[in-house]
Scaffold this motif. Structure first.
Motif, PDB file in Angstrom:
ATOM      1  N   LYS A 183       0.683   8.790   8.578  1.00  0.00           N
ATOM      2  CA  LYS A 183       1.424   8.612   7.330  1.00  0.00           C
ATOM      3  C   LYS A 183       0.583   7.910   6.279  1.00  0.00           C
ATOM      4  CE  LYS A 183       5.765   6.632   5.670  1.00  0.00           C
ATOM      5  NZ  LYS A 183       6.972   5.891   6.080  1.00  0.00           N
ATOM      6  N   THR A 184      -0.174   6.872   6.665  1.00  0.00           N
ATOM      7  CA  THR A 184      -0.983   6.116   5.716  1.00  0.00           C
ATOM      8  C   THR A 184      -2.024   7.008   5.061  1.00  0.00           C
ATOM      9  OG1 THR A 184      -0.665   4.138   7.051  1.00  0.00           O
ATOM     10  CG2 THR A 184      -2.455   4.107   5.461  1.00  0.00           C
ATOM     11  N   THR A 185      -2.680   7.837   5.853  1.00  0.00           N
ATOM     12  CA  THR A 185      -3.693   8.732   5.303  1.00  0.00           C
ATOM     13  C   THR A 185      -3.074   9.741   4.363  1.00  0.00           C
ATOM     14  OG1 THR A 185      -4.984   8.445   7.321  1.00  0.00           O
ATOM     15  CG2 THR A 185      -5.546  10.320   5.920  1.00  0.00           C
ATOM     16  N   ASN A 186      -1.879  10.211   4.668  1.00  0.00           N
ATOM     17  CA  ASN A 186      -1.202  11.150   3.772  1.00  0.00           C
ATOM     18  C   ASN A 186      -0.931  10.517   2.410  1.00  0.00           C
ATOM     19  OD1 ASN A 186      -1.200  13.125   5.719  1.00  0.00           O
ATOM     20  ND2 ASN A 186       0.798  12.538   6.542  1.00  0.00           N
ATOM     21  N   ILE A 187      -0.524   9.258   2.379  1.00  0.00           N
ATOM     22  CA  ILE A 187      -0.289   8.565   1.107  1.00  0.00           C
ATOM     23  C   ILE A 187      -1.593   8.437   0.328  1.00  0.00           C
ATOM     24  CG2 ILE A 187       0.428   6.369   0.089  1.00  0.00           C
ATOM     25  CD1 ILE A 187       2.393   6.053   2.375  1.00  0.00           C
ATOM     26  N   LEU A 188      -2.674   8.101   1.046  1.00  0.00           N
ATOM     27  CA  LEU A 188      -3.976   7.990   0.377  1.00  0.00           C
ATOM     28  C   LEU A 188      -4.380   9.316  -0.264  1.00  0.00           C
ATOM     29  CD1 LEU A 188      -6.149   5.832   2.794  1.00  0.00           C
ATOM     30  CD2 LEU A 188      -5.399   5.226   0.504  1.00  0.00           C
ATOM     31  N   LEU A 189      -4.153  10.406   0.434  1.00  0.00           N
ATOM     32  CA  LEU A 189      -4.519  11.716  -0.114  1.00  0.00           C
ATOM     33  C   LEU A 189      -3.746  12.016  -1.392  1.00  0.00           C
ATOM     34  CD1 LEU A 189      -4.735  13.779   3.200  1.00  0.00           C
ATOM     35  CD2 LEU A 189      -6.620  13.159   1.703  1.00  0.00           C
ATOM     36  N   LEU A 190      -2.473  11.597  -1.430  1.00  0.00           N
ATOM     37  CA  LEU A 190      -1.686  11.799  -2.654  1.00  0.00           C
ATOM     38  C   LEU A 190      -2.311  11.048  -3.833  1.00  0.00           C
ATOM     39  CD1 LEU A 190       1.990  11.578  -1.346  1.00  0.00           C
ATOM     40  CD2 LEU A 190       0.806  13.600  -2.177  1.00  0.00           C
ATOM     41  N   TYR A 191      -2.649   9.783  -3.627  1.00  0.00           N
ATOM     42  CA  TYR A 191      -3.246   8.998  -4.711  1.00  0.00           C
ATOM     43  C   TYR A 191      -4.639   9.505  -5.069  1.00  0.00           C
ATOM     44  CZ  TYR A 191       0.523   5.570  -4.684  1.00  0.00           C
ATOM     45  OH  TYR A 191       1.737   4.952  -4.804  1.00  0.00           O
ATOM     46  N   SER A 240       6.151   3.619  -0.215  1.00  0.00           N
ATOM     47  CA  SER A 240       6.261   4.531   0.915  1.00  0.00           C
ATOM     48  C   SER A 240       5.817   5.921   0.483  1.00  0.00           C
ATOM     49  CB  SER A 240       7.706   4.571   1.411  1.00  0.00           C
ATOM     50  OG  SER A 240       8.549   5.142   0.424  1.00  0.00           O
ATOM     51  N   LEU A 241       5.834   6.844   1.432  1.00  0.00           N
ATOM     52  CA  LEU A 241       5.405   8.203   1.119  1.00  0.00           C
ATOM     53  C   LEU A 241       6.305   8.842   0.068  1.00  0.00           C
ATOM     54  CD1 LEU A 241       3.453  10.494   1.828  1.00  0.00           C
ATOM     55  CD2 LEU A 241       5.023  11.195   3.630  1.00  0.00           C
ATOM     56  N   ASN A 242       7.617   8.716   0.228  1.00  0.00           N
ATOM     57  CA  ASN A 242       8.537   9.300  -0.752  1.00  0.00           C
ATOM     58  C   ASN A 242       8.422   8.611  -2.102  1.00  0.00           C
ATOM     59  OD1 ASN A 242       9.589  11.237   0.970  1.00  0.00           O
ATOM     60  ND2 ASN A 242      11.161   9.864   1.777  1.00  0.00           N
ATOM     61  N   GLN A 243       8.297   7.288  -2.089  1.00  0.00           N
ATOM     62  CA  GLN A 243       8.135   6.562  -3.345  1.00  0.00           C
ATOM     63  C   GLN A 243       6.839   6.958  -4.042  1.00  0.00           C
ATOM     64  OE1 GLN A 243       8.489   2.594  -1.658  1.00  0.00           O
ATOM     65  NE2 GLN A 243      10.425   2.276  -2.744  1.00  0.00           N
ATOM     66  N   SER A 244       5.791   7.117  -3.281  1.00  0.00           N
ATOM     67  CA  SER A 244       4.516   7.510  -3.872  1.00  0.00           C
ATOM     68  C   SER A 244       4.603   8.893  -4.489  1.00  0.00           C
ATOM     69  CB  SER A 244       3.421   7.479  -2.809  1.00  0.00           C
ATOM     70  OG  SER A 244       3.264   6.181  -2.290  1.00  0.00           O
ATOM     71  N   LEU A 245       5.248   9.815  -3.791  1.00  0.00           N
ATOM     72  CA  LEU A 245       5.385  11.174  -4.313  1.00  0.00           C
ATOM     73  C   LEU A 245       6.193  11.191  -5.607  1.00  0.00           C
ATOM     74  CD1 LEU A 245       4.678  14.111  -3.733  1.00  0.00           C
ATOM     75  CD2 LEU A 245       6.789  14.297  -2.432  1.00  0.00           C
ATOM     76  N   ASN A 246       7.297  10.436  -5.647  1.00  0.00           N
ATOM     77  CA  ASN A 246       8.095  10.365  -6.865  1.00  0.00           C
ATOM     78  C   ASN A 246       7.315   9.718  -8.009  1.00  0.00           C
ATOM     79  OD1 ASN A 246      10.261  11.525  -5.533  1.00  0.00           O
ATOM     80  ND2 ASN A 246      11.112   9.555  -4.897  1.00  0.00           N
ATOM     81  N   VAL A 288       4.198  10.124 -13.207  1.00  0.00           N
ATOM     82  CA  VAL A 288       2.959   9.861 -13.957  1.00  0.00           C
ATOM     83  C   VAL A 288       2.383  11.159 -14.499  1.00  0.00           C
ATOM     84  CG1 VAL A 288       0.585   9.051 -13.724  1.00  0.00           C
ATOM     85  CG2 VAL A 288       2.433   7.742 -12.715  1.00  0.00           C
ATOM     86  N   VAL A 289       2.338  12.174 -13.680  1.00  0.00           N
ATOM     87  CA  VAL A 289       1.806  13.464 -14.128  1.00  0.00           C
ATOM     88  C   VAL A 289       2.654  14.010 -15.282  1.00  0.00           C
ATOM     89  CG1 VAL A 289       1.405  15.853 -13.434  1.00  0.00           C
ATOM     90  CG2 VAL A 289       0.742  13.985 -11.916  1.00  0.00           C
ATOM     91  N   ASN A 294      12.908  16.999  -9.651  1.00  0.00           N
ATOM     92  CA  ASN A 294      12.397  18.351  -9.448  1.00  0.00           C
ATOM     93  C   ASN A 294      12.445  19.163 -10.734  1.00  0.00           C
ATOM     94  OD1 ASN A 294      11.950  17.852  -6.773  1.00  0.00           O
ATOM     95  ND2 ASN A 294      13.980  18.487  -6.151  1.00  0.00           N
ATOM     96  N   LEU A 295      13.379  18.814 -11.614  1.00  0.00           N
ATOM     97  CA  LEU A 295      13.504  19.519 -12.900  1.00  0.00           C
ATOM     98  C   LEU A 295      12.572  18.966 -13.964  1.00  0.00           C
ATOM     99  CD1 LEU A 295      17.396  19.815 -13.049  1.00  0.00           C
ATOM    100  CD2 LEU A 295      15.761  21.577 -12.402  1.00  0.00           C
ATOM    101  N   LEU A 296      11.944  17.798 -13.680  1.00  0.00           N
ATOM    102  CA  LEU A 296      11.117  17.139 -14.686  1.00  0.00           C
ATOM    103  C   LEU A 296       9.917  17.992 -15.076  1.00  0.00           C
ATOM    104  CD1 LEU A 296      10.934  14.546 -16.315  1.00  0.00           C
ATOM    105  CD2 LEU A 296       9.607  13.537 -14.473  1.00  0.00           C
ATOM    106  N   GLY A 297       9.234  18.539 -14.045  1.00  0.00           N
ATOM    107  CA  GLY A 297       8.067  19.364 -14.329  1.00  0.00           C
ATOM    108  C   GLY A 297       8.432  20.607 -15.118  1.00  0.00           C
TER     109      GLY A 297
END
Length: 1559
Positions: free
Chosen positions: A1409-1417, A1333-1339, A1344-1345, A1278-1281
């Motif tokens: 959940k799957t669609t939410n991960i796709l939206l993140l990517y 997973s969703l949390n792994q994808s978010l992290n 990457v950003v 959370n402090l990275l950004g």
């Protein structure tokens, strides 16, 4: 016509459009000869009126104008008929019926509704001569059957006179009118069903009253009907009745369809009631007087000589004109209405008209009238068995009863007091024909208002019980299944009309069950004479009906008698009788009969009455949910009437049924098992009566006198009743075979007498073990046979069917005993044979497994839910008797009987509750069973003593528990293994589980109807009663255990509680636990730890149930809300807090597994819901969260110091939920680790502790430690950004502090010169991102950003650009190369993402959940490609100098491959190319890639699809595009079209434009 005949079907439409060619073909067809007509119509039918011709409906409408239709109608009605007429009829049907042919409207057709030409069709119908020409009549009905509204319009202006019955065409006019009404009714019914399927309101679509007004007053009126019915001419009466019947059916279909359409909508139902009343008031004035209909019923056997003469006179009045009606399609054996003609009728003369086929001078009067009636009714009367005038009159009466039935159904108030008019019909009901029996009973049933969910009558005619006797006779002796079914319902209603039965169906059926030869659904086949059976059974039937009449006439008297008995038997208990006072009345009359010395009743008749009474009373006792009250009442009543000296009455000892009943009462009142009756019994010395009876029966082998046969057989039954057990069995074979050979159906009576003594099977098993087994095998081998005994007997000397043998052959056979016993076993019904099986004892009983097969088969053949409910009560009664017996004398054989009972109950429940054909019954619990049966099953299971007893004293628990010792460390259930604890349970709990599962699944369905809601409320009430009883049992047993200082007696009850814990209210359960904790605190008990363990185990179950509840989606929480009453007012937070704190204290003090498990379930309930991400947050979770958050720190220290698997799990969840506890654990855990390094004590709470953990302990704490570290790492992410932004600010404020050289070095360290640079920049392996997973994808996306932003900051910050201006050329070159490399890496990253993911579907509100991960990517993908565009803009000056750009070609290729048509990607490519358009970049390759793309043309065609443009060049393709105008005055449709276009093909066109411009 040759063009049409040989031309290609698909081109005919253009030929037919040449009106000059065909303007004279069809309009002049009527003037052509038959050969020409056949040629033209055949061509039209086979070549034009087909789908392949592609002729549009509009052209059909032009071709078949009014003139053409007139020509076809004329050809259809030609004299002599022939192929031309038949073809004209077929073409007319095709043109008028099929909407695609332009005339018949079809407004529901999609996508193009067809308006048709209704005006032309009505004009055609008016021109048809339906009373003269058969083809015209058939065409008229075909049109009406297709669209009933045409029939209504036609009837409104009906062109024929039905008042003048002397007209030659009257018969055909009246039958046509009836056919039209019938067709309109069928069409209206179908349309109402269609409305219901589409959930439409019928009253919005049609004016029902206007529909009815099309029929009344013209062409139909009351005067026409009354005059027709009272006419002396039979054919006029038949015609009037036919029309009335079809009109009543029409009204019935209208009311029924509308009612079904509105059944689920309350407001609509009120509107329908008002509309229905309005229609009823309107039509009442036009329908015939109901008294006229009723007056025609008597006499039903009115075919007297005078009546015959009137029929013949009526026949002489009928004249048939030779040219009144023409039939163009003739067969030599067909005349009017399909009635077969006699051989002397010449059907080939003249023109073949139907009207002249029947002349008075060619047939006798009877034949003439039969043909006329067949024409009126439209049926072949002879094929229905109507061959004489008497049969015809009977047929008239049956239709009259049918009309009255519909009259009563549609206009009930007009026949309200007419029930008495039909009483004479019931005097001798068996003398009526089969058809009259069915229709009479159907009519009588209309006078009874039935409960929709069951056969309970809500309202009956007064004193209906007076007609019980004829109804029972029809029920038992009618050969027609429908008649018996109707008679059964009416007999039930007659019993209800006494007022003695309070919605108690099972008791009424019990009074029928033991009537001699009673079979509810089985036809009495194999009877030589029905009156034999009637004579045999009339005594008992009369006895029952007399008792019912007495109770109906003296209801208050017998209710007071019953009330006085109950008040005297209460003994402080609250009783609510579940039986009627009829039992008292029947016992009174039975004892009066058997003591009577008047001679009115012979000894056999007395024995039959006594046998029936005792059997029925015993059956009632066995089918009570709690038989204690009825048992006490019958015992007291008998003792009072017998004066306590019945054993010394000189004639009384011979009445075995009464003795057996009294013994049975004694056993139930003493709470003993009835199997003690199996004691050895001495046979009554032979007195010659049995031998005399058998001799008399043998003497009747050649006799046919029915009265003698009945009396003799009654004597045989009497001798059986009076004899001893051994005497019965020794003479079983001749009695069984004689009964089987002569009377068939009364054999069930014989079997009930044989098994009247419940020890009969046991004695047979002891006397003849071999014969018993062989007879059982023979009976089971023929279980699935349709006939009564159709299987071959495979023995040494008898290898043929039993039914093929005579009585003497059977008597002389060496296998006669086996055959006799097999017949008995097979014929005996379940309710007779099951109690006898339950009384079997001895070591060999469990070795007869086929007994189970026999009973299961008899259950499977049970017809009707009422029979199954009776069987359910019966089996549960004996289950309870087994439990009571086992407490006194525990035997393994009794356990076998219990298992058998449980198997039978499970089968009954499956048959009652599971839909037929369903294989997976827990998942197919639709509202499949009637609500009454559902409520009855739940009530029986939840209230039956056998189930309640199993909660505290399961079978075998006493000796099993004595072998278990738990000492002072009692743990539940952890003190024993799960396998050992399971042994304490009993199979009856499986029955309870089935009922609970069904109850839960039923309430989980969508119940919207008010009736279904009432069912749910009743089930919930029954369950709450069961739950209360269960908790009372637990409290009583807990108190008992505290007093005895031994918790083991509580184990079986605790097991039952855990068995049901998923269904019990956790709030009520926690209150029970709170009571236990408070009760333990009262005294300082040595068993305190054990008592607290019990409470902890129950609290753990409550928390587990809540965890399951929180995991359910909202739509599946209905059962929990029903049975738990979860609401904000019912959360009882104080109980939760008290329990949790007490369990924490208990865990800290005693360190028991039970407390640890309870704490784990408490925190897990909240933790599981947190991860489910439900749509709403339940307020109860907030309560639990606040309670869990106050977990003392000392508990954490104990979980670390004295860890085990449950404490480790509890610690992990607590750390995941609470950051405070996570921090405390982190310090504590690090202290433990440091202590291991430096050998120091741990300081905790101001004290030093020596904590030593083994490797196993560290492994258990590893999840908690990883959770702590993970939380720390997430805080870092959370402090990275923020760090990136701070670095950017630092460069802005101190630009010279970080030189360009250092920045390039940092970038080089991040992005190496090898292929792994992309993965390092992405901080992961690009090949596995699709498995995150969703949390792994978010992290991952966050990292990457951050990396991309950091690299961009190093290479493209304003400070870097300033440094570049003053930097040497070598440094500038390195910077440019690094930037190019950076863009290439971004393209690689983007390429990796689009390869591994796809675009998420649009409009995914509340997606998974799957669609939410796709939206993140997808967001990351957009971020990367926009970064590439941004950097391209910044590097513009350098890039336009290049003739080829590697990253651009890679980007375009993969964009076309994976994101072609995506508006964001295509737009970004266009903008990048626009930035580079000023340079010398060659775009030929990119243009070729675009034009060669497989989706390029199809994407553009999606906007416009011109015919034949599949292979057009690009210029032609672009011409096909029509871009909607941006004019604001255009409607919203163009705006939507423009929006759709701009999101797809338009971006492709723009991209093509820039590529063409740059080429």
């Amino acid at each position: 016509m040759s063009f049409l005949e040989v031309g290609k079907a698909g081109l005919l439409r253009w030929i037919l459009q040449q009106r000059e060619m065909y303007s004279g073909v069809l309009p002049g067809l009527g003037n052509d000869d038959d050969e020409t007509v056949v040629f033209v119509l055949t061509t039209l039918r086979d070549r034009v009126l087909v789908k392949e011709s592609l002729v549009p409906p509009s052209l059909w409408s032009v071709l078949f104008g009014s003139v053409t239709l007139d020509q076809l109608v004329g050809v259809c009605g030609r004299d002599g008929g022939g192929n031309a007429a038949e073809l004209a009829y077929e073409v007319l049907v095709m043109v008028c019926i099929d909407p695609v042919n332009g005339l018949m409207p079809d407004l529901e057709r999609r996508p193009n509704p067809l308006k048709g030409n209704p005006k032309r069709i009505m004009g055609l119908m008016r021109k048809l001569r339906g009373t003269e020409i058969q083809y015209h009549r058939d065409l008229l009905l075909a049109i009406v059957n297709t669209r009933f509204s045409f029939g209504l319009s036609y009837l409104k202006e009906f062109p024929y006179n039905i008042e003048d019955d002397t007209s030659p065409s009257w018969i055909y006019a009246i039958s046509l009118a009836a056919d039209l009404v019938s067709s309109v009714g069928n069409g209206l019914s179908k349309e109402l069903v269609d409305y219901q399927s589409k959930n439409l309101q019928s009253s919005d679509k049609m004016d029902l009253l206007s529909t009815v007004k099309c029929l009344f007053p013209r062409p139909f009126s009351r005067s026409i009907f009354n005059k027709g019915l009272l006419n002396t001419k039979s054919h006029v009466k038949h015609g009037a009745l036919r029309l009335i019947l079809d009109l009543m059916k029409f009204l019935d279909s209208l009311f029924g369809g509308v009612s079904r359409n509105s059944s689920s909508r309350y407001k609509l139902s009120l509107n329908v009631v008002s509309t229905k009343q309005e229609i009823q008031n309107y039509v009442q004035a036009f329908l015939p007087d109901p008294q006229v209909l009723i007056s025609l019923i008597y006499p039903l056997d009115s075919c007297s000589e005078a009546h015959d003469l009137s029929l013949k006179r009526a026949a002489c009045d009928i004249e048939y004109s030779s040219n009144s009606r023409k039939k163009l399609k003739m067969d030599t054996d067909i005349v009017v209405g399909g009635i077969s003609s006699g051989p002397d009728i010449d059907l080939t003369s003249d023109s073949g008209g139907v009207g002249n086929a029947v002349k008075p001078d060619t047939l006798d009067d009877e034949e003439d009238l039969m043909n006329t009636m067949g024409e009126i009714w439209g049926v072949d009367l002879r094929s229905m068995g109507v061959n004489t005038l008497k049969d015809a009159e009977s047929y008239f009466k049956s239709k009259l009863l049918d009309a009255l039935k519909y009259y009563r159904r549609t206009l009930p108030f007009t026949l309200e007091k007419s029930f008495e008019s039909f009483k004479d019909l019931l005097k001798n009901p068996l003398e009526l024909t089969s058809n009259l029996q069915v229709l009479l009973l159907s009519l009588l049933a209309e006078y009874i208002e039935w409960c929709p969910e069951n056969d309970i009558p809500i309202r009956t005619p007064p004193m209906l019980y007076k007609y019980l006797q004829p109804l029972i006779k029809l029920l038992m002796f009618s050969p027609i299944n429908d008649a018996r079914d109707q008679a059964y319902r009416l007999a039930m209603a007659a019993m209800f009309s006494t007022g003695a039965f309070d919605r108690n169906l099972h008791e009424i059926e019990a009074w029928f069950l033991y009537l001699p030869s009673y079979h509810k659904t089985k036809s009495p086949i194999n009877i030589l004479e029905v009156d034999v059976l009637e004579s045999l059974c009339s005594t008992v039937i009369s006895f029952l009906c007399d008792a019912v009449s007495t109770i109906g006439n003296n209801l208050f008297k017998y209710w007071n008698i019953l009330k006085n008995y109950v008040d005297g038997l209460k003994g402080g208990k609250e009783f609510s009788p579940d039986f009627s006072p009829l039992t008292v009345c029947v016992l009174e009359k039975c004892l009066r009969v058997i003591r009577s010395k008047s001679g009115s009743y012979s000894l056999p008749k007395k024995s039959m009455i006594l046998s029936y009474t005792c059997n029925t009373v015993k059956s009632l006792l066995q089918t009570q949910v709690d038989a204690e009250l009825l048992s006490a009442l019958v015992t007291a009543d008998l003792m009072q009437r017998l004066d306590d000296d019945y054993e010394y009455d000189g004639g009384f000892p011979k009445w075995k049924p009464m003795k057996n009943l009294l013994d049975f009462l004694e056993s139930t009142s003493c709470q003993q098992n009835c199997s003690h009756l199996s004691k050895n019994e001495k046979s009554v010395p032979p007195d010659g009566s049995l031998g005399s009876a058998l001799g008399d029966v043998k003497g009747l082998l050649s006799s046919t006198a029915s009265n003698e046969m009945a009396e003799t057989y009654m004597a045989l039954i009497s001798s059986f009743t009076l004899g001893g057990i051994d005497d019965k069995l020794m003479n079983l074979q001749p009695r069984a075979l004689i009964s089987h050979d002569f009377l068939g159906v009364p054999f069930s009576l014989l079997s009930s007498v044989v098994f009247l003594d419940p020890t009969g099977i046991l004695h047979a098993f002891k006397l003849w073990p071999v014969t018993f087994g062989a007879g059982l095998d023979l009976a089971i081998s023929d279980l699935d046979s349709n006939s009564q005994n159709a299987c071959p007997v495979d023995t040494s000397d008898l290898t043929f069917h039993i039914d093929s043998l005579t009585c003497n052959q059977l008597l002389d056979s060496s296998e006669a005993d086996v055959i006799a016993f097999s017949i008995l076993l097979k014929q005996a019904p379940f309710h007779v044979i099951f109690p006898a099986v339950m009384c079997m004892e001895g070591p060999g009983v469990s070795k007869v497994p086929k007994v189970k097969d026999l009973l299961l088969h008899k259950l499977s053949r049970s017809m009707g839910d009422s029979s199954l409910l009776h069987s359910l009560r019966l089996v549960l009664f004996w289950t309870h008797q087994i439990q009571l017996s086992y407490k006194v004398n525990p035997l393994a054989e009794i356990e076998w009987l219990l298992d058998l009972c449980v198997i039978l109950v499970r089968r009954i429940l499956v048959q009652l509750l599971v839909p037929e054909g369903s294989l997976d019954w827990p998942t197919n619990f639709a509202f499949c069973s009637s609500s009454y049966n559902t409520q009855e099953v739940i009530k029986i299971i939840f209230c039956h003593p056998s189930v309640l007893m199993s909660l505290s004293s399961p079978l075998g628990s006493s000796h099993r528990f004595t072998n278990v010792t738990t000492g002072n460390g009692f743990e539940v259930p952890d003190g024993l293994s799960r396998e050992e604890f399971h042994k304490f349970s009993n199979p009856i709990l499986n029955i309870l589980r089935m009922a609970l599962d069904y109850m839960w699944s039923l309430c989980n369905t969508q119940l919207c109807a008010s009736e279904a809601q009432d069912v749910t409320n009743n089930i919930v009430e029954a369950f709450k009663g069961f739950q209360h009883k269960l908790f009372v049992i637990v409290r009583d047993r807990f108190e008992l255990c505290i007093g005895a200082k031994d918790m083991m007696p509580l184990l079986p009850t605790l097991d039952a509680l855990h068995f049901c814990i998923r269904f019990l209210s956790p709030f009520e359960l926690l209150e029970l636990v709170d009571w236990m904790f408070r009760r333990v605190e009262v005294d300082d008990l040595p068993t305190k730890k054990s008592c607290l363990s019990v409470g902890c185990s129950l609290a753990a179950g409550a928390f587990y149930a809540l965890s399951i509840y929180f995991q359910q989606p909202i739509r599946k929480r209905a059962p929990y809300h029903y049975f738990w009453e979860i609401s904000e007012k019912n959360m009882k937070a104080d109980v939760f807090e008290r329990i949790y704190k007490r369990v924490v204290e208990f865990s800290l003090s005693y360190e028991t597994d039970g407390a640890d498990k309870c704490l784990l379930e408490a925190v897990n309930a909240f933790y599981m819901q947190k991860h489910m991400k439900q749509e709403t947050f339940h307020p109860l979770l907030l309560v639990m969260w606040k309670i869990v958050m106050v977990t003392p720190v000392k508990m954490l220290f104990q979980c670390v110091q004295k860890t085990n698997s449950q404490r480790a799990k509890f610690l992990y969840i607590l750390i995941e939920m609470s950051s405070v506890h996570s921090s405390i654990f982190g310090h504590l855990f690090l202290a433990v680790v440091n202590k291991g390094l430096y050998n120091d004590n741990i300081q905790f709470g101001g004290q030093a502790f020596a904590v030593t953990l083994s490797e196993d302990h560290f492994l258990l704490l590893l999840p908690a430690a990883l959770s702590y570290l993970s939380q720390s790492f997430r805080r870092f992410e959370n402090l990275l950004g923020k760090s990136i932004h701070m670095l950017q600010y630092h460069f802005a404020l101190n630009g010279d502090s970080t030189k360009l050289k250092k920045r390039l070095k940092l970038f080089k360290s991040i992005c190496q010169q090898h292929s792994a640079a992309r993965d390092k920049l992405m901080d992961c392996d690009s090949q596995v991102i699709d498995s995150y997973s969703l949390n792994q994808s978010l992290n991952f996306i966050n990292r990457v950003v951050a990396m991309i932003s950091f690299c961009k900051l190093l290479l493209f910050s304003e400070e870097a650009c300033e440094d570049l201006k003053v930097a040497p050329a070598e440094m500038q070159s390195k910077l440019e190369k690094s930037r190019i490399r950076y863009i290439n890496l971004l393209v690689d990253i983007w390429q990796s993402i689009v390869k591994k993911t796809y675009l998420a579907p649009p409009d995914q509100a509340g997606a998974g959940k799957t669609t939410n991960i796709l939206l993140l990517y997808n967001h990351l993908e957009v971020f990367v490609v926009e970064s590439i565009l941004e950097l391209t803009v910044k590097m513009h000056d350098g890039l336009i100098q290049l003739q080829s750009i590697a990253f651009l070609e890679q980007l375009i290729r993969h964009a076309f491959l994976y994101r072609f048509g995506d508006v964001t990607t295509m737009k970004t490519l266009r903008l990048i190319l626009s930035q580079l358009s000023e340079g010398s970049l060659s775009c030929d390759t990119y243009l070729q890639l675009l034009l060669a793309h497989s989706q390029f043309a199809s994407t553009l065609y999606s906007v416009c699809k011109p015919a034949g443009s599949l292979f057009k060049p690009v210029s032609s393709i672009l011409k096909c595009l029509v871009i909607p105008s941006h004019d604001h005055h255009e409607n919203d449709k163009n705006t939507e079209q423009l929006t759709d276009l701009s999101t797809g093909p338009l971006e492709i066109v723009r991209l093509l434009q820039i590529l063409l411009w740059m080429t």
